[in-house]
Design an enzyme around this catalytic site. Structure first.
Site: not given
Ligand code: NI
Length: 213
Positions: A116, A158-159
């Site tokens: 990330c 994830h986003e």
């Protein structure tokens, strides 16, 4: 256009729930939103990542951008699916998704490695839904709706987690699998040895990818 500063783990903007984007296609929202999206795209390209959420650039709004990996083809039910069909095989168009929603398809989850841009220098093994449908608005206000599996599904999850104040380490059941990127080759080597020894099949999809969602 401008390259925006990326918030890092510990900054409060990464832990708050982001606000919905109002009426993206209407003026004056559209002009300001267009400029912001252009800046996000430039920031993502500069950072060498594959996805970015607005809170990562200190804007608590429900907006993500990402480039679906070409080897996990999306099943696209929107108009731009036809456009995508006309592109060269393997082309991965940048997706801009406003006010996204995710619906898991089935119970299956799989482990995969993630990084990330807000957690620089680290990677972790994270469980995610194997298959999802996601929907949201494009900047012109049209509906984007797709099915996704594998790494594509992982990137979207994830986003979208960023919009709810969740960073990938918070999803990890085993923090022994949180490692520095510079040591990650040891993890890959160990997994390879295990596979060659006929050890248990690992489902660590995403190994070998250099991704920073
Ligand atoms: Ni991230």
């Amino acid at each position: 256009m401008a390259i925006l500063k990326i918030a890092r783990m510990g900054h409060p903007v990464l832990r708050q729930r982001a606000e919905p984007v109002a009426d993206p296609a209407s003026e004056p929202n559209a002009a300001a939103l267009g400029r912001f999206i252009a800046d996000m795209v430039e920031t993502l390209e500069d950072a060498g990542g594959i996805g970015l959420a607005a809170p990562q650039v200190h804007v608590p709004a429900r907006l993500v951008i990402f480039t679906p990996p070409p080897d996990d083809a999306a099943e696209d039910s929107t108009e731009d699916a036809e456009e995508a069909d006309g592109e060269a095989p393997g082309a991965a168009p940048l997706t801009i998704l406003i006010n996204p929603e995710i619906e898991p398809l089935g119970e299956d989850q799989e482990l995969g490695w993630e990084g990330c841009l807000s957690v620089p220098g680290l990677r972790g093994l994270v469980p995610r839904h194997s298959a999802i449908r996601y929907r949201g608005l494009a900047p012109d206000g049209s509906l984007v709706e797709r099915g996704a599996t594998g790494y594509h599904a992982r990137v979207v999850q994830h986003e979208c987690d960023h919009l709810d104040g969740v960073l990938y380490p918070m999803r990890m059941p085993d923090l022994s699998q949180l490692v520095f990127e510079s040591e990650w080759r040891h993890v890959v080597a160990a997994a390879r040895d295990e596979a060659q020894d006929g050890g248990q099949e690992n489902d660590r999809q995403g190994e070998g990818r250099d991704a920073q969602p």
